[in-house]
Each structure stands twice: as structure tokens, then as C-alpha cells.
Motif scaffolding. Structure first.
Motif, PDB file in Angstrom:
ATOM      1  N   VAL A  19      22.588  15.500   6.512  1.00 14.99           N
ATOM      2  CA  VAL A  19      23.647  14.496   6.391  1.00 14.99           C
ATOM      3  C   VAL A  19      24.974  15.206   6.188  1.00 14.99           C
ATOM      4  O   VAL A  19      25.045  16.187   5.433  1.00 14.99           O
ATOM      5  N   ILE A  20      26.016  14.748   6.873  1.00 14.14           N
ATOM      6  CA  ILE A  20      27.380  15.230   6.643  1.00 14.14           C
ATOM      7  C   ILE A  20      28.177  14.083   6.030  1.00 14.14           C
ATOM      8  O   ILE A  20      28.265  12.999   6.602  1.00 14.14           O
ATOM      9  N   HIS A  21      28.731  14.322   4.862  1.00 14.41           N
ATOM     10  CA  HIS A  21      29.528  13.324   4.148  1.00 14.41           C
ATOM     11  C   HIS A  21      31.010  13.666   4.327  1.00 14.41           C
ATOM     12  O   HIS A  21      31.431  14.775   3.975  1.00 14.41           O
ATOM     13  N   TRP A  22      31.772  12.733   4.856  1.00 14.16           N
ATOM     14  CA  TRP A  22      33.207  12.963   5.081  1.00 14.16           C
ATOM     15  C   TRP A  22      34.012  12.370   3.927  1.00 14.16           C
ATOM     16  O   TRP A  22      33.770  11.250   3.494  1.00 14.16           O
ATOM     17  N   ALA A  79      16.813  18.768   1.228  1.00  9.72           N
ATOM     18  CA  ALA A  79      17.513  18.637   2.505  1.00  9.72           C
ATOM     19  C   ALA A  79      18.947  19.113   2.317  1.00  9.72           C
ATOM     20  O   ALA A  79      19.534  18.955   1.235  1.00  9.72           O
ATOM     21  N   VAL A  80      19.498  19.708   3.355  1.00  6.37           N
ATOM     22  CA  VAL A  80      20.882  20.183   3.298  1.00  6.37           C
ATOM     23  C   VAL A  80      21.829  19.003   3.519  1.00  6.37           C
ATOM     24  O   VAL A  80      21.745  18.306   4.534  1.00  6.37           O
ATOM     25  N   HIS A  81      22.715  18.793   2.571  1.00  5.93           N
ATOM     26  CA  HIS A  81      23.798  17.823   2.709  1.00  5.93           C
ATOM     27  C   HIS A  81      25.112  18.598   2.691  1.00  5.93           C
ATOM     28  O   HIS A  81      25.295  19.502   1.870  1.00  5.93           O
ATOM     29  N   LEU A  82      26.016  18.239   3.578  1.00 11.11           N
ATOM     30  CA  LEU A  82      27.300  18.927   3.676  1.00 11.11           C
ATOM     31  C   LEU A  82      28.427  17.925   3.421  1.00 11.11           C
ATOM     32  O   LEU A  82      28.517  16.895   4.107  1.00 11.11           O
ATOM     33  N   VAL A  83      29.236  18.213   2.424  1.00  9.88           N
ATOM     34  CA  VAL A  83      30.377  17.352   2.074  1.00  9.88           C
ATOM     35  C   VAL A  83      31.643  18.063   2.549  1.00  9.88           C
ATOM     36  O   VAL A  83      31.877  19.223   2.188  1.00  9.88           O
TER      37      VAL A  83
END
Length: 508
Positions: free
Chosen positions: A482-485, A448-452
Motif C-alpha cells: 500500500v502507498i499512502h499519500w 506487509a510493506v506500507h509506504l507513506v
């Protein structure tokens, strides 16, 4: 197995000439084309293309769902002396504009709705666009036909765009010989016959999707194109059309094992084929349970060499995690860091040699030189080889096993995704200052694509606005799950973003 396939390549458009005239070749929504119809319509479409684009070797792009236009263009362009550039219909205008500009396409054939999404400047200078409906009407009215071509098999026939580990999609250059021999090889080891029916569920812009048609026509069989919305659509189509060959990627197989299959859908199936990611042991067991009479063919490939290996169905139960052995016309070597062929059990890089190796990357000498290098001295074919970047090992029985990748490619739902392309899109929104895209193991997607990301200093409501902006700019399969900030991003001693540390944080 039948005798080895003929190693003599022919012009790609000759595939239209192989089936029995009255046998079905292509099942469209509104009608079924026989092989005689296929020949007639390819000849007319090729003549229309040549009249509209007289420059030999010019690029013609297609951006549409599966239908008569997209299915016949690979053969019609080849007959007209043109180069086909199939564009994934899931891509959006930013990616399409890049592909059109990079390939130097002079004609874009697309659905009207997709053309309406393009903005000023998306079409490169000299490129004309025509709607799918208008093109089919013009071809129907056109008075002309081209005989089968006498093209040199080494001549360029197609450019397939695939994501790299960095940057935008790159075009893999394929000759008539690459595509013809790929069709012959796969038809042979799958045992495709002239009474087979292939359900074409993979995108036609994907080498796997293109070959699902070409290998079926090589054998004189029938193709049923399907753009499905739900897994049950696949099962219904199998029952309706008596499908014998079902190609898919692991995420789709997961979904297909979660639905009920009626006997009329299961009974005709002779073979299941998989690539675009490895099958898990549990998934293999589920497929064998649901489709006990169908042979299961796990396969491995890369667009730069089309297909490299397959596992004999007789070995699936005993060696479910193996990539198998080389397909016909492929020579697969495992080369260690010392430059020599590895011993059994030793890890090395998979190197593909032989006539299935593509011609390189379109107008990209630097990346071509990096990936397409002289074959190892131990190669029987010699010439140019593809150095895959994939780490594998070979056991004492000569079966190959995947170990891992050297690069940072994300492989999600059968798609190879460039992390940098997602990162560039995120930064371009102006909402984030830094971005790192990662692939995280996922049971359904493979990865899965996760974006930090770190928000830009002046960004307002970035957490709400960023997903909306990415939804507008990136195709669905590239959307972050999921986008991680983060308020700060770790850096390495050189001051660059520390991707290893970031990946470790996300996985924790």
C-alpha cells in the motif's frame, strides 16, 4: 538424540567428500549427480575458478536461479581459495551493482537475461561478467581438478548480504568454520541421515537457504533445488522426489496449508523446518493436521550468527510460540538493560556467543563494532558475541520467547528489508519529496510493506507513476503493498519525520 557433533571445523569444500559415492547428491532438471559426481564437478569447477581468478581471497559473485552453478559454487570457491558472494536472483540491477561494488567482486557469474539488465557502470572496475551457460560449458571443457583444500577453517569463505535497519544491504563475513559448524549443528539436531532428501526452496543467498544444502551434504543426503512459481509446485516436487525434509518460512507455510496434499507427497516427509519469522498457533495446528507424521522444527536465527535456537518438536504442541533453546555450538544469553543475565520471565536482549558468530560486516568497521561486541562476562565461550537487537524472555524451563525488535527492520515473507532502502528508491524517482516505509502486520506475509509519501511539488501523475518506477527499481519482495499519500508529514521536536506518529496513523 545422537552424540554431539564433532566440534572440529574443516575446510568447507570437504562437505563434497562425505557422501557414499553412488548415492544421489543433487537432483537437477536434466540429470542427477551422485556424491562421486559432486566430488568430480566441484574439483573441476574449483580448478577452473582458480585458473580464471588466481588471487587468493578474491570475491566471486553469482546471480542466477538454482542450478548446478549456484549449488556447487559455495564448495568450489572454498576449494579454490576464493570467497563466494551469492546474490539473491530476485534483486534488480541497483541492488546488484551495490553488492558487486561493496564486495569488490572480480567475477560475476549470472544468467544471460540478468546480465542484459545491467547498465554502464553497474560492474565495478576490474569485475568481469560471464553468462551461466558459457561458464558451465567452459568448466565442462576444462582439463584440471583440485584436491580437497587444506584451508585454515578461520579463513573467509563467503559474504552473505542482508538488509540492515538503515541503508543498503551489508555483507556478513563468514568463515569456513562458521559454515561447517552450522551444517554439523543443524544436521545433528534435525537428525538428518544419508537417505534424506531435502527440497531446497529457500534462496541460496539466504543463510537458511545455503544451510539447507550444506547440512544435507554433511549427512551424505540428497538436495533437490526448486524455484517454484506456485505452492502446488512444492507439493508436486515432494511427491516426485520422495522429499523427507521441507524447509520454509511462514508466508510459504500459509500458502502450503491452503492447497490439497496427496498422500504420496505427505507420506515421505519426516521433518518440516521453519525460520524467518514465528509460526502462529493456528499455523502450527494446520501443519500438524496436514503432516501428522512429520516433526516440526520452529527455529530462530540471524545472519550474523546463522542460527541461534530451535524448539524440540516434542514441545511444539505444548509451547507453540516458543523459540526453544540454543542449537549445538551456540550459547544464548538474555542480557538486561543493566548488563546482567535476566531472571526467568524478565525481558532482555538476545546475545549469541560461540563459534557460529560471524566475522563481522565486510569493510564496515563502524557497524561491526556496533553489533559485534565482547561477550558478556557470564559467557562460557567469551570472545566476540552478536548483540541481536531482539528482545526476548526466558521462562522457568529455559525456553525462550520473542518479545520484539529494537530496530525498524521490516520482516516480510521471510525477507529482512531495510526501510531506508525503499525510502531512498522512492525519493530517487523524483516523484516524492519525503518517504517513510513501515512494516504492518499481515496474516500472509508476517509484515506487509506500507509506504507513506508526500509528492514532490512538480511531480505530475505521481500516484500512477510511482508504483511503476518502484516496480522497475526494487525486487518484488520490497514492493509496497500500500502507498499512502499525504499532503504533510508529521515531524518531531527535532524537525525529523516522526516515524512513530506516522506508524500510528497507518495502523489506525
Amino acid at each position: 538424540m545422537a552424540p554431539a557433533p564433532d566440534p572440529q571445523p574443516r575446510p568447507l569444500d570437504h562437505l563434497a567428500e562425505r557422501g557414499a559415492p553412488d548415492a544421489p547428491a543433487l537432483v537437477l532438471r536434466e540429470r542427477t549427480l551422485s556424491h562421486k559426481d559432486l566430488r568430480t564437478r566441484v574439483a573441476r569447477m574449483a580448478a577452473w575458478l582458480q585458473a580464471r581468478v588466481p588471487e587468493h581471497g578474491a570475491r566471486v559473485a553469482s546471480w542466477a536461479a538454482k542450478g548446478e552453478l549456484t549449488c556447487l559454487l559455495p564448495l568450489a570457491c572454498a576449494r579454490a581459495g576464493l570467497v563466494h558472494v551469492p546474490v539473491n536472483p530476485l534483486l534488480k540491477r541497483t541492488q546488484v551493482a551495490h553488492i558487486l561494488a561493496d564486495s569488490g567482486a572480480v567475477l560475476l557469474l549470472a544468467t544471460e537475461a540478468r546480465l542484459e539488465t545491467l547498465e554502464a557502470g553497474d560492474l565495478p572496475a576490474g569485475c568481469k561478467a560471464l553468462g551461466e551457460g558459457g561458464a558451465l560449458e567452459a568448466i565442462e571443457r576444462f582439463d584440471g581438478a583440485l584436491d580437497p583444500s587444506q584451508a585454515d577453517p578461520d579463513e573467509l569463505a563467503a559474504i552473505l548480504y542482508t538488509s540492515g535497519s538503515t541503508g543498503r544491504p551489508k555483507g556478513v563475513v563468514l568463515s569456513h568454520a562458521n559454515l561447517w559448524l552450522g551444517a554439523a549443528s543443524v544436521a545433528h539436531y534435525l537428525g538428518i541421515e544419508n537417505d534424506d532428501v531435502t527440497l531446497a526452496v529457500m534462496p541460496l543467498s539466504f543463510d537458511y537457504g545455503q544451510n539447507q544444502m550444506l547440512n544435507t551434504w554433511y549427512a551424505g543426503g540428497c538436495v533437490v533445488p526448486l524455484d517454484y512459481l506456485f505452492p502446488r509446485d512444492v507439493a508436486k516436487a515432494c511427491a516426485r522426489h520422495g522429499v523427507t525434509t521441507l524447509p520454509a518460512v511462514p508466508p510459504l507455510w500459509v500458502q502450503l496449508t491452503e492447497i490439497d496434499w496427496r498422500e504420496e507427497a505427505v507420506a515421505p516427509l519426516r521433518r518440516l523446518t521453519n525460520t524467518g519469522g514465528a509460526l502462529t498457533i493456528d499455523l502450527v495446528r494446520d501443519l500438524r493436521r496436514i503432516f501428522p507424521q512429520a516433526k516440526l522444527f520452529p527455529m530462530y536465527g540471524l545472519t550474523e550468527a546463522f542460527r541461534s535456537t530451535y524448539l524440540d518438536p516434542a514441545l511444539v504442541d505444548s509451547h507453540p510460540t516458543s523459540m526453544g533453546k540454543a542449537i549445538p555450538f551456540a550459547e544464548i544469553l538474555v542480557i538486561g538493560d543493566d548488563g546482567h543475565v535476566t531472571a526467568p520471565g524478565e525481558e532482555g536482549e538476545l546475545v549469541h556467543c560461540g563459534p557460529l558468530v560471524a566475522q563481522g560486516y565486510w569493510q564496515d568497521a563502524a557497524r561491526t563494532t556496533e553489533r559485534f561486541r565482547p561477550a558478556p562476562a557470564q559467557s562460557e565461550y567469551g570472545g566476540t558475541a552478536v548483540w541481536s537487537g531482539d528482545r526476548v524472555r526466558r521462562d522457568a524451563n529455559e525456553l525462550l520467547y520473542f518479545v520484539g525488535r529494537r530496530d525498524a527492520m521490516i520482516k516480510s515473507a521471510g525477507n529482512r528489508i531495510s526501510p531506508q532502502e525503499i525510502e531512498d528508491a522512492a525519493v530517487a524517482t523524483g516523484l516524492v519529496a519525503e518517504a517513510v516505509a513501515l512494516g504492518v502486520a499481515d496474516e500472509r506475509l508476517g509484515q506487509a510493506v506500507h509506504l507513506v509519501v508526500r509528492a514532490a511539488a512538480d511531480a505530475a501523475d505521481a500516484e500512477v507513476a510511482l508504483p511503476r518506477a518502484l516496480a522497475a527499481d526494487l525486487p518484488n519482495f520490497m514492493q509496497p503493498k500500500v502507498i499512502h499519500w499525504r499532503e504533510t508529514m508529521p515531524v518531531n521536536p527535532n524537525g525529523k519525520l516522526d516515524r512513530t506518529a506516522i506508524a500510528r496513523e497507518v495502523a489506525a
